[in-house]
Motif scaffolding. Structure first.
Motif, PDB file in Angstrom:
ATOM      1  N   MET A  86      58.838  19.514  40.020  1.00  0.00           N
ATOM      2  CA  MET A  86      57.911  18.461  39.605  1.00  0.00           C
ATOM      3  C   MET A  86      58.355  17.095  40.110  1.00  0.00           C
ATOM      4  N   SER A  87      59.654  16.843  40.139  1.00  0.00           N
ATOM      5  CA  SER A  87      60.136  15.567  40.690  1.00  0.00           C
ATOM      6  C   SER A  87      59.872  15.481  42.180  1.00  0.00           C
ATOM      7  N   LEU A  88      60.043  16.591  42.898  1.00  0.00           N
ATOM      8  CA  LEU A  88      59.718  16.592  44.326  1.00  0.00           C
ATOM      9  C   LEU A  88      58.224  16.395  44.559  1.00  0.00           C
ATOM     10  N   TRP A  89      57.399  16.997  43.719  1.00  0.00           N
ATOM     11  CA  TRP A  89      55.950  16.825  43.857  1.00  0.00           C
ATOM     12  C   TRP A  89      55.541  15.379  43.597  1.00  0.00           C
ATOM     13  N   GLU A  90      56.159  14.737  42.607  1.00  0.00           N
ATOM     14  CA  GLU A  90      55.864  13.334  42.342  1.00  0.00           C
ATOM     15  C   GLU A  90      56.291  12.453  43.514  1.00  0.00           C
ATOM     16  N   LYS A  91      57.427  12.753  44.093  1.00  0.00           N
ATOM     17  CA  LYS A  91      57.869  12.002  45.275  1.00  0.00           C
ATOM     18  C   LYS A  91      56.899  12.196  46.431  1.00  0.00           C
ATOM     19  N   PHE A  92      56.402  13.415  46.586  1.00  0.00           N
ATOM     20  CA  PHE A  92      55.464  13.693  47.663  1.00  0.00           C
ATOM     21  C   PHE A  92      54.136  12.966  47.452  1.00  0.00           C
ATOM     22  N   GLN A  93      53.735  12.796  46.196  1.00  0.00           N
ATOM     23  CA  GLN A  93      52.466  12.139  45.906  1.00  0.00           C
ATOM     24  C   GLN A  93      52.558  10.616  45.961  1.00  0.00           C
ATOM     25  N   THR A  94      53.698  10.054  45.610  1.00  0.00           N
ATOM     26  CA  THR A  94      53.802   8.599  45.478  1.00  0.00           C
ATOM     27  C   THR A  94      54.509   7.921  46.641  1.00  0.00           C
ATOM     28  N   ASN A  95      55.475   8.572  47.243  1.00  0.00           N
ATOM     29  CA  ASN A  95      56.273   7.894  48.273  1.00  0.00           C
ATOM     30  C   ASN A  95      56.623   8.851  49.409  1.00  0.00           C
ATOM     31  N   PRO A  96      55.605   9.376  50.117  1.00  0.00           N
ATOM     32  CA  PRO A  96      55.915  10.317  51.199  1.00  0.00           C
ATOM     33  C   PRO A  96      56.163   9.655  52.550  1.00  0.00           C
ATOM     34  N   THR A  97      55.985   8.341  52.658  1.00  0.00           N
ATOM     35  CA  THR A  97      56.137   7.657  53.934  1.00  0.00           C
ATOM     36  C   THR A  97      57.276   6.659  53.857  1.00  0.00           C
ATOM     37  N   ILE A  98      57.726   6.222  55.022  1.00  0.00           N
ATOM     38  CA  ILE A  98      58.768   5.214  55.125  1.00  0.00           C
ATOM     39  C   ILE A  98      58.373   4.250  56.230  1.00  0.00           C
ATOM     40  N   THR A  99      58.672   2.985  56.017  1.00  0.00           N
ATOM     41  CA  THR A  99      58.351   1.945  56.990  1.00  0.00           C
ATOM     42  C   THR A  99      59.643   1.401  57.566  1.00  0.00           C
ATOM     43  N   GLY A 100      59.724   1.437  58.883  1.00  0.00           N
ATOM     44  CA  GLY A 100      60.914   0.950  59.581  1.00  0.00           C
ATOM     45  C   GLY A 100      60.538   0.021  60.720  1.00  0.00           C
ATOM     46  N   LEU A 101      61.543  -0.520  61.356  1.00  0.00           N
ATOM     47  CA  LEU A 101      61.342  -1.460  62.450  1.00  0.00           C
ATOM     48  C   LEU A 101      61.130  -0.714  63.759  1.00  0.00           C
ATOM     49  N   ASP A 303      50.392   9.095  63.871  1.00  0.00           N
ATOM     50  CA  ASP A 303      49.313  10.064  63.627  1.00  0.00           C
ATOM     51  C   ASP A 303      49.731  11.211  62.719  1.00  0.00           C
ATOM     52  N   ASP A 304      51.037  11.477  62.601  1.00  0.00           N
ATOM     53  CA  ASP A 304      51.432  12.575  61.717  1.00  0.00           C
ATOM     54  C   ASP A 304      51.160  12.257  60.251  1.00  0.00           C
ATOM     55  N   ALA A 305      50.860  10.993  59.936  1.00  0.00           N
ATOM     56  CA  ALA A 305      50.513  10.641  58.556  1.00  0.00           C
ATOM     57  C   ALA A 305      49.112  11.093  58.175  1.00  0.00           C
ATOM     58  N   ARG A 306      48.339  11.567  59.127  1.00  0.00           N
ATOM     59  CA  ARG A 306      46.989  12.053  58.805  1.00  0.00           C
ATOM     60  C   ARG A 306      47.030  13.314  57.946  1.00  0.00           C
ATOM     61  N   GLN A 312      48.062   9.112  49.083  1.00  0.00           N
ATOM     62  CA  GLN A 312      49.494   9.283  49.292  1.00  0.00           C
ATOM     63  C   GLN A 312      50.049   8.225  50.250  1.00  0.00           C
ATOM     64  N   ARG A 313      49.394   8.055  51.399  1.00  0.00           N
ATOM     65  CA  ARG A 313      49.919   7.078  52.372  1.00  0.00           C
ATOM     66  C   ARG A 313      49.451   5.660  52.086  1.00  0.00           C
ATOM     67  N   LYS A 314      48.423   5.505  51.199  1.00  0.00           N
ATOM     68  CA  LYS A 314      47.930   4.194  50.769  1.00  0.00           C
ATOM     69  C   LYS A 314      47.409   3.359  51.935  1.00  0.00           C
ATOM     70  N   CYS A 315      46.752   3.978  52.851  1.00  0.00           N
ATOM     71  CA  CYS A 315      46.097   3.264  53.945  1.00  0.00           C
ATOM     72  C   CYS A 315      45.055   4.182  54.568  1.00  0.00           C
ATOM     73  N   ILE A 316      44.138   3.592  55.327  1.00  0.00           N
ATOM     74  CA  ILE A 316      43.038   4.324  55.953  1.00  0.00           C
ATOM     75  C   ILE A 316      43.048   4.012  57.442  1.00  0.00           C
ATOM     76  N   PHE A 317      42.962   5.055  58.254  1.00  0.00           N
ATOM     77  CA  PHE A 317      42.878   4.857  59.698  1.00  0.00           C
ATOM     78  C   PHE A 317      41.509   4.272  60.049  1.00  0.00           C
ATOM     79  N   SER A 318      41.479   3.566  61.162  1.00  0.00           N
ATOM     80  CA  SER A 318      40.258   2.840  61.535  1.00  0.00           C
ATOM     81  C   SER A 318      39.076   3.776  61.785  1.00  0.00           C
TER      82      SER A 318
END
Length: 573
Positions: A86-101, A303-306, A312-318
């Motif tokens: 359940m903790s892994l599922w919550e992580k997958f639903q709320t924070n599955p992406t990472i933003t880097g430089l 594109d792998d965020a599709r 989950q990713r909190k954004c929409i592609f154009s």
């Protein structure tokens, strides 16, 4: 005759009732034997399952304490695995992406930001007066003086001053106003581009201002925009051409212009649609020199965020969501603008004049201003537009330096310039996808329970296909088992303290569901010898526990002096 006719109907009803009763009985019997089949398959599953510790729970002959122990171990493992999953599922639903430089700045396309100039007085006094004088006033100067304030206010019409526009329109005959739409009346008297700007420079080169600044009509009124996505006319919003790009080899990454009057200046990305959700960064007056140093921060998503959902990713592609009124490409500002348009159309059955004209939707007239003023809080409430997410490719321009110089009236204007060349981008990518989630689930379930995908298939097989097949193929055997269990008398309850065995039953005992008693074994030579040894041990213990006295040997009459004679018997064991 009537009685003879009733007999066949009565027979048919009785036959139908008997058939329905028989069908109901067969259905109940099927349910009973299906229940018995499930019980049997449950026992078979527990005995043959590959899950760790499960077979010991249902194994025949195991002590009840050992069964309870394995049940506790299995339950603890299942609960622990479930909590981690359940903790892994919550992580997958709320924070599955990472933003880097992403420092690969040589391949990025740098577009100069959209710069919007909104004059404080967005109307041309002479132009609006002439328009009213020729149309509404019918060449009557007194009426033209009375009607022209309404036309001037339309150039800066928004939800805040729409009540004032309603008051000014009451002096104008409604039949005259209905000759044109409110948007068309607003385009009769706006300030011209030549009256808005004095001079312009782009990349340190002189440019004609009116060739690059396009008129736009929004909630902020009548404005002129450099590098805008659209330009406004009295009947529609027209898409503009290619945006102005910058190159690293340019002599200057800047735009310089000199407004002709007090203005509000907005700076934002070319991807966005200008509207009420933008705030002015600069309030410029005629005696100021304002230098704005900006920096660009661009965030794009791979594109792998599709594979993830929008939530989950909190954004929409154009190209992922097609808006009805802005179908070119999705942006957050266009979604918010369409949301406000939809609410205005739903509540007032018309489209406000400062929004994009829509086919088959009437434009709001003066009679609709009361409705727009009444529901302006509902229309502009952003909480009703929660479906609008940020775009997966978003550019933000930050003002790093803002310099205002007021003591040099000979050099006035606005300079918008990049502080440094954009060398940093932010990349959003998947940190925890579906494959990672599946591997994590499998590892946790295998670690604590020995569970795999085939184990899940096996569970489904035992309690669906195998149970149903047993009902249809071994129906008679299930009937016999159910009947034997029903006729079996209840087990006798023995309140004695005799020993009970969980091993194989003894010879001669009746097979019952109760725990079998242990019969006394036949005494053999070995058991007799053990009994004698036990009696000898008890006698020896008694011997040690009783007081020991030396024999008198016929001298019982001589009494010993306890003070002069030693009692050696106290040292005997």
């Amino acid at each position: 005759m009537p009685q003879s006719k009733r007999h066949p109907e009565t027979r048919r009803q009785m036959q139908w009732q008997s058939q329905s009763q028989s069908q109901r009985q067969r259905g109940l019997q099927t349910l009973v034997i299906f229940r018995r089949s499930l019980i049997y398959q449950t026992k078979e599953f527990f005995q043959n399952s590959t899950l760790h510790g499960v077979r010991y729970i249902a194994e025949t002959g195991r002590p009840i304490g050992e069964k309870f122990m394995w049940f506790c171990f299995t339950s603890i493992g299942a609960v622990t695995a479930l909590v981690i999953i359940m903790s892994l599922w919550e992580k997958f639903q709320t924070n599955p992406t990472i933003t880097g430089l992403d420092t690969d700045f040589h391949n990025q396309n740098v577009v100069f930001p959209t710069t919007v100039v909104c004059p404080e007085a967005a109307f041309d006094d002479d132009k609006s007066y002439q328009a009213v004088f020729k149309t509404l006033a019918n060449y009557d100067e007194a009426q033209a003086q009375m009607y022209s304030p309404f036309l001037r206010l339309l150039t800066s019409l928004n939800f805040e001053n729409i009540r004032d526009a309603k008051v000014l329109s009451q002096s104008i005959p409604p039949n005259l106003l209905e000759a044109n739409t409110i948007r068309q009346w607003a385009f009769e008297g706006p300030i011209s581009c030549e009256s808005t700007f004095v001079s312009c420079k782009y990349r340190d080169e002189e440019i004609p201002c009116c060739d690059h600044f396009e008129p736009i009509y929004t909630e902020h009124g009548f404005c002129y925009a450099f590098n805008s996505r659209f330009k406004s006319t009295s009947t529609e919003d027209v898409k503009t051409g290619a945006p102005h790009d910058l190159y690293e080899t340019d002599k200057k990454w800047a735009l310089f212009f000199v407004p002709n009057s007090t203005s509000r200046i907005f700076i934002f990305s070319n991807e966005e649609y200008f509207g009420s959700d933008f705030n002015a960064q600069i309030d410029w007056s005629e005696t100021q020199l304002v230098e704005v140093r900006i920096s660009k921060k661009n965030t794009y998503t791979t594109d792998d965020a599709r594979q993830l959902s929008i939530g989950q990713r909190k954004c929409i592609f154009s190209d992922e969501v097609k808006l009805n009124y802005f179908p070119d490409a999705y942006t957050f500002s266009s979604c918010m603008k369409q949301c406000r348009m939809n609410k205005a159309i739903k509540l007032c059955k018309c489209n406000p004049p400062f929004y994009k004209p829509i086919a088959n939707v009437p434009m709001c007239m003066v009679k609709d201003f009361d409705c727009l003023d009444e529901f302006k809080a509902n229309i502009t409430n952003i909480k009703d537009c929660l479906q609008c997410e940020l775009s997966c490719s978003k550019t933000v321009f930050n003002i790093d330096k803002l310099i205002k110089i007021v003591d040099r009236p000979e050099s006035t204007g606005v300079l918008v310039e990049f502080l440094t060349w954009p060398i940093i981008r932010y990349k959003r990518e998947v940190l925890f996808g579906w494959v990672d989630l599946l591997v994590s689930f499998g590892g946790i379930a295998s670690l604590f329970l020995g569970f795999s995908l085939l184990s899940g298939v096996e569970i489904i097989y035992y309690f669906t296909l195998r149970a149903c097949c047993m009902v249809y193929k071994n129906r008679q055997d299930l009937y016999e088992i159910e009947e034997r269990i029903r006729q079996e008398p209840p087990p006798l309850i023995d309140l004695g303290l005799s020993l009970r065995s969980h091993s194989r039953p003894c010879v001669g005992d009746a097979p019952t569901s109760a725990v079998l008693k242990v019969r006394p074994a036949v005494e053999t030579a070995t058991t007799h010898q053990r009994k004698n040894e036990k009696d000898y041990s008890n006698n020896t213990k008694n011997y040690y526990n009783t007081p020991k006295v030396w024999p008198d040997h016929g001298y019982a009459g001589n009494r010993k002096n306890p003070w002069t004679t030693y009692d050696h018997s106290q040292y005997m064991p």
